[in-house]
Design an enzyme around this catalytic site. Structure first.
Site, PDB file in Angstrom:
ATOM      1  N   SER A  84      48.800  35.212  37.790  1.00 20.42           N
ATOM      2  CA  SER A  84      48.613  35.819  39.100  1.00 20.42           C
ATOM      3  C   SER A  84      48.488  37.344  38.991  1.00 20.42           C
ATOM      4  CB  SER A  84      49.772  35.393  40.012  1.00 20.42           C
ATOM      5  OG  SER A  84      49.488  35.663  41.350  1.00 20.42           O
ATOM      6  N   HIS A 107      43.594  33.535  39.173  1.00 17.55           N
ATOM      7  CA  HIS A 107      43.190  32.726  40.344  1.00 17.55           C
ATOM      8  C   HIS A 107      42.829  33.609  41.489  1.00 17.55           C
ATOM      9  CE1 HIS A 107      47.001  33.044  42.687  1.00 17.55           C
ATOM     10  NE2 HIS A 107      47.490  33.327  41.492  1.00 17.55           N
TER      11      HIS A 107
END
Length: 107
Positions: A84, A107
Site C-alpha cells: 500500500s 494497488h
C-alpha cells in the site's frame, strides 16, 4: 537524537534509515520525512530499509515529497513487505532492491 536514522557514516557520506511498522500508527511519517530531509545537506546516499504494511496515505505522502526533492541518492531495500503506502514510498526511490522472500504490493 534521531528516531529513524540508524547509522550515519560521515566518511562515506551514507546513512541508513528504517521504516518498520504501520505509517501513521507506528511510524510518525512527518518526523520521518523531517529526519530524511535533514540528511540531504550532509549525506550523498541513503539506505532506506522497509518492512511495512502501509498505512495513512496523507501522512505517507510527506515521506514521498521529501524523497522526491532530495539531492541524495536513495536506495530502498524491501526487507519483508512494502504494501500500500509503503509501496508508494519504495518506488519513489532512485533504486529498489528486494530480498528473495520480500513482497511488494501495489494497488
Amino acid at each position: 537524537m534521531d528516531k529513524y536514522v540508524d547509522i550515519v557514516n560521515k566518511d562515506t557520506k551514507e546513512a541508513t534509515m528504517r521504516l518498520y511498522g504501520e505509517i501513521g500508527r507506528q511510524v510518525d511519517a512527518d518526523l520521518f520525512a523531517q529526519e530524511l530531509a535533514a540528511l540531504d545537506d550532509r549525506i550523498d546516499k541513503i539506505h532506506l530499509h522497509i518492512n511495512s504494511p502501509g498505512g495513512d496515505v496523507i501522512s505517507g505522502l510527506s515521506i514521498v515529497s521529501a524523497m522526491r526533492t532530495m539531492k541524495a541518492f536513495i536506495h530502498v531495500y524491501i526487507d519483508g513487505i512494502a504494501a500500500s503506502m509503503a509501496a508508494v514510498i519504495a518506488i519513489a526511490a532512485d533504486r529498489v532492491s528486494m530480498q528473495d522472500y520480500a513482497k511488494l504490493m501495489i494497488h
